[in-house]
Design a protein around this motif. Structure first.
Motif, PDB file in Angstrom:
ATOM      1  N   ASP A   8       0.866  -1.191   0.000  1.00 26.51           N
ATOM      2  CA  ASP A   8       0.000   0.000   0.000  1.00 26.51           C
ATOM      3  C   ASP A   8       0.891   1.226   0.000  1.00 26.51           C
ATOM      4  O   ASP A   8       1.880   1.276   0.741  1.00 26.51           O
ATOM      5  N   ASP A   9       0.565   2.208  -0.821  1.00 27.45           N
ATOM      6  CA  ASP A   9       1.419   3.396  -0.922  1.00 27.45           C
ATOM      7  C   ASP A   9       1.316   4.284   0.308  1.00 27.45           C
ATOM      8  O   ASP A   9       2.205   5.087   0.579  1.00 27.45           O
ATOM      9  N   ASP A  10       0.244   4.140   1.082  1.00 28.76           N
ATOM     10  CA  ASP A  10       0.067   4.921   2.305  1.00 28.76           C
ATOM     11  C   ASP A  10       0.710   4.164   3.467  1.00 28.76           C
ATOM     12  O   ASP A  10       0.280   3.059   3.816  1.00 28.76           O
ATOM     13  N   PHE A  11       1.733   4.759   4.076  1.00 32.90           N
ATOM     14  CA  PHE A  11       2.474   4.087   5.139  1.00 32.90           C
ATOM     15  C   PHE A  11       1.563   3.740   6.316  1.00 32.90           C
ATOM     16  O   PHE A  11       1.689   2.665   6.913  1.00 32.90           O
ATOM     17  N   ARG A  12       0.648   4.635   6.652  1.00 29.40           N
ATOM     18  CA  ARG A  12      -0.229   4.394   7.795  1.00 29.40           C
ATOM     19  C   ARG A  12      -1.210   3.263   7.514  1.00 29.40           C
ATOM     20  O   ARG A  12      -1.450   2.415   8.373  1.00 29.40           O
ATOM     21  N   VAL A  13      -1.761   3.247   6.306  1.00 29.15           N
ATOM     22  CA  VAL A  13      -2.694   2.185   5.937  1.00 29.15           C
ATOM     23  C   VAL A  13      -1.978   0.836   5.921  1.00 29.15           C
ATOM     24  O   VAL A  13      -2.508  -0.169   6.397  1.00 29.15           O
ATOM     25  N   ALA A  14      -0.761   0.816   5.384  1.00 22.71           N
ATOM     26  CA  ALA A  14       0.013  -0.428   5.358  1.00 22.71           C
ATOM     27  C   ALA A  14       0.250  -0.933   6.774  1.00 22.71           C
ATOM     28  O   ALA A  14       0.171  -2.149   7.036  1.00 22.71           O
ATOM     29  N   GLU A  15       0.528  -0.029   7.700  1.00 22.76           N
ATOM     30  CA  GLU A  15       0.774  -0.433   9.083  1.00 22.76           C
ATOM     31  C   GLU A  15      -0.499  -0.980   9.723  1.00 22.76           C
ATOM     32  O   GLU A  15      -0.462  -1.981  10.446  1.00 22.76           O
ATOM     33  N   ILE A  16      -1.634  -0.332   9.465  1.00 20.77           N
ATOM     34  CA  ILE A  16      -2.902  -0.817  10.015  1.00 20.77           C
ATOM     35  C   ILE A  16      -3.227  -2.193   9.466  1.00 20.77           C
ATOM     36  O   ILE A  16      -3.603  -3.112  10.203  1.00 20.77           O
ATOM     37  N   ASN A  17      -3.072  -2.359   8.144  1.00 24.21           N
ATOM     38  CA  ASN A  17      -3.358  -3.655   7.533  1.00 24.21           C
ATOM     39  C   ASN A  17      -2.445  -4.741   8.092  1.00 24.21           C
ATOM     40  O   ASN A  17      -2.872  -5.876   8.332  1.00 24.21           O
ATOM     41  N   ALA A  18      -1.178  -4.388   8.306  1.00 25.93           N
ATOM     42  CA  ALA A  18      -0.228  -5.359   8.857  1.00 25.93           C
ATOM     43  C   ALA A  18      -0.640  -5.756  10.276  1.00 25.93           C
ATOM     44  O   ALA A  18      -0.547  -6.937  10.655  1.00 25.93           O
ATOM     45  N   LYS A  19      -1.097  -4.802  11.072  1.00 24.35           N
ATOM     46  CA  LYS A  19      -1.539  -5.119  12.434  1.00 24.35           C
ATOM     47  C   LYS A  19      -2.773  -6.015  12.401  1.00 24.35           C
ATOM     48  O   LYS A  19      -2.907  -6.930  13.218  1.00 24.35           O
ATOM     49  N   TYR A  20      -3.668  -5.741  11.476  1.00 23.43           N
ATOM     50  CA  TYR A  20      -4.841  -6.601  11.323  1.00 23.43           C
ATOM     51  C   TYR A  20      -4.417  -8.038  11.020  1.00 23.43           C
ATOM     52  O   TYR A  20      -4.915  -8.993  11.620  1.00 23.43           O
ATOM     53  N   VAL A  21      -3.506  -8.194  10.052  1.00 22.68           N
ATOM     54  CA  VAL A  21      -3.049  -9.532   9.665  1.00 22.68           C
ATOM     55  C   VAL A  21      -2.426 -10.240  10.861  1.00 22.68           C
ATOM     56  O   VAL A  21      -2.651 -11.434  11.088  1.00 22.68           O
ATOM     57  N   GLY A  22      -1.645  -9.507  11.647  1.00 25.41           N
ATOM     58  CA  GLY A  22      -0.973 -10.096  12.792  1.00 25.41           C
ATOM     59  C   GLY A  22      -1.916 -10.602  13.865  1.00 25.41           C
ATOM     60  O   GLY A  22      -1.524 -11.400  14.716  1.00 25.41           O
ATOM     61  N   LYS A  23      -3.171 -10.162  13.828  1.00 22.31           N
ATOM     62  CA  LYS A  23      -4.162 -10.611  14.810  1.00 22.31           C
ATOM     63  C   LYS A  23      -4.855 -11.901  14.390  1.00 22.31           C
ATOM     64  O   LYS A  23      -5.626 -12.463  15.168  1.00 22.31           O
ATOM     65  N   VAL A  24      -4.609 -12.345  13.161  1.00 25.49           N
ATOM     66  CA  VAL A  24      -5.268 -13.557  12.665  1.00 25.49           C
ATOM     67  C   VAL A  24      -4.320 -14.740  12.831  1.00 25.49           C
ATOM     68  O   VAL A  24      -3.225 -14.746  12.267  1.00 25.49           O
ATOM     69  N   PRO A  25      -4.698 -15.753  13.595  1.00 29.07           N
ATOM     70  CA  PRO A  25      -3.816 -16.909  13.805  1.00 29.07           C
ATOM     71  C   PRO A  25      -3.426 -17.566  12.480  1.00 29.07           C
ATOM     72  O   PRO A  25      -4.251 -17.722  11.583  1.00 29.07           O
ATOM     73  N   GLY A  26      -2.151 -17.937  12.388  1.00 27.34           N
ATOM     74  CA  GLY A  26      -1.668 -18.625  11.205  1.00 27.34           C
ATOM     75  C   GLY A  26      -1.079 -17.713  10.150  1.00 27.34           C
ATOM     76  O   GLY A  26      -0.519 -18.198   9.160  1.00 27.34           O
ATOM     77  N   PHE A  27      -1.176 -16.395  10.343  1.00 30.59           N
ATOM     78  CA  PHE A  27      -0.660 -15.437   9.371  1.00 30.59           C
ATOM     79  C   PHE A  27       0.422 -14.563  10.017  1.00 30.59           C
ATOM     80  O   PHE A  27       0.337 -14.234  11.206  1.00 30.59           O
ATOM     81  N   ARG A  28       1.408 -14.183   9.223  1.00 29.89           N
ATOM     82  CA  ARG A  28       2.408 -13.228   9.691  1.00 29.89           C
ATOM     83  C   ARG A  28       2.841 -12.352   8.516  1.00 29.89           C
ATOM     84  O   ARG A  28       2.979 -12.818   7.385  1.00 29.89           O
ATOM     85  N   VAL A  29       3.039 -11.087   8.804  1.00 28.38           N
ATOM     86  CA  VAL A  29       3.521 -10.152   7.791  1.00 28.38           C
ATOM     87  C   VAL A  29       5.045 -10.205   7.781  1.00 28.38           C
ATOM     88  O   VAL A  29       5.688  -9.955   8.803  1.00 28.38           O
ATOM     89  N   VAL A  30       5.614 -10.542   6.637  1.00 29.79           N
ATOM     90  CA  VAL A  30       7.070 -10.640   6.519  1.00 29.79           C
ATOM     91  C   VAL A  30       7.667  -9.412   5.856  1.00 29.79           C
ATOM     92  O   VAL A  30       8.886  -9.207   5.914  1.00 29.79           O
ATOM     93  N   ALA A  31       6.829  -8.566   5.233  1.00 33.36           N
ATOM     94  CA  ALA A  31       7.361  -7.363   4.583  1.00 33.36           C
ATOM     95  C   ALA A  31       6.206  -6.419   4.250  1.00 33.36           C
ATOM     96  O   ALA A  31       5.056  -6.836   4.118  1.00 33.36           O
ATOM     97  N   ARG A  32       6.557  -5.143   4.130  1.00 32.56           N
ATOM     98  CA  ARG A  32       5.631  -4.114   3.655  1.00 32.56           C
ATOM     99  C   ARG A  32       6.277  -3.409   2.473  1.00 32.56           C
ATOM    100  O   ARG A  32       7.474  -3.121   2.507  1.00 32.56           O
ATOM    101  N   ALA A  33       5.500  -3.116   1.448  1.00 30.98           N
ATOM    102  CA  ALA A  33       6.004  -2.394   0.281  1.00 30.98           C
ATOM    103  C   ALA A  33       5.049  -1.243  -0.012  1.00 30.98           C
ATOM    104  O   ALA A  33       3.836  -1.363   0.192  1.00 30.98           O
ATOM    105  N   HIS A  34       5.631  -0.131  -0.497  1.00 30.07           N
ATOM    106  CA  HIS A  34       4.822   1.055  -0.746  1.00 30.07           C
ATOM    107  C   HIS A  34       4.793   1.441  -2.225  1.00 30.07           C
ATOM    108  O   HIS A  34       4.242   2.481  -2.575  1.00 30.07           O
TER     109      HIS A  34
END
Length: 230
Positions: A8-34
């Motif tokens: 996501d080109d928006d740094f804040r949105v990417a961070e929010i989405n990554a936090k959401y993913v981290g709350k779901v068991p079985g998933f992990r964010v390994v990188a963010r790209a803008h």
């Protein structure tokens, strides 16, 4: 674990989405790209199972990026997460093989529903692939696994208020390191001050926010809100 790249080109949105993913068991964010170039570089040099892909990127569209990944031989799965909701873009995403399409703004429950169905798809494919030949029943199970679970409505919201807007305001307050006024929340979210004030008042009454008063030299005190809910 399912390794996820958030694009996501928006740094804040990417961070929010990554936090959401981290709350779901079985998933992990390994990188963010803008941008697309960063995303391609990550896909080239490390294992990525799933890309959460915005359409509006500065160097190419998300659909162009998905096409480029396929051209380069990467079979990484894609879920589109974007504000683009026109039919042509949705159809093009389907043709590029996007497994789900989530329109911004969205709730954590909406994203979790898509991620859960994606995890179910992977489990189903793993079970079926171990049997070699696949019949119609197995094919139906694979396609059926992709159906997102229904999202229950959130009780308790006043008439005219929506969960996506509530989540948006909660995200701003959760990231803030000091109490915010309705004016500041409105500026961060793009909402009108009156709309922000209406949501803030309800969240404060429901115990999710703490209200403090800031007194100036003259006039009424300014209401300021801080996140207190877990």
């Amino acid at each position: 674990m399912i390794d996820v790249l958030v694009v996501d080109d928006d740094f804040r949105v990417a961070e929010i989405n990554a936090k959401y993913v981290g709350k779901v068991p079985g998933f992990r964010v390994v990188a963010r790209a803008h941008n697309a170039a960063q995303a391609l570089a990550f896909v080239e040099r490390q294992h990525i199972d799933l890309v959460l892909l915005d359409h509006y990127l500065p160097d190419m569209t998300g659909l162009e990026l998905a096409h480029r990944m396929r051209e380069n031989g990467h079979n990484t799965d894609v879920i589109m997460i974007t504000a683009a909701s026109d039919v042509l873009t949705v159809q093009a995403a389907m043709r590029q093989g996007a497994l789900h399409y989530l329109v911004k703004p969205f709730t954590f429950a909406a994203l979790r529903s898509r991620l859960d169905s994606y995890a179910a798809l992977r489990r189903t494919v793993d079970r079926v692939s171990g049997r070699g030949a696949t019949g119609q029943e197995q094919v139906d199970r694979i396609f059926g696994a992709l159906r997102a679970l229904p999202i229950p409505a959130s009780p308790g919201l006043p008439s005219g208020q929506s969960e996506p807007t509530t989540d948006l305001i909660c995200g701003v307050l959760h990231r803030a390191d000091h109490p915010l006024s309705a004016h500041e929340v409105a500026a961060e979210t793009g909402l009108s001050r009156s709309t922000a004030q209406r949501y803030l008042r309800h969240m404060e009454q429901s115990g999710r926010l703490h209200l403090s008063l800031k007194y100036g030299d003259t006039g009424r005190p300014e209401h300021r809100y801080v996140w207190v809910a877990p």
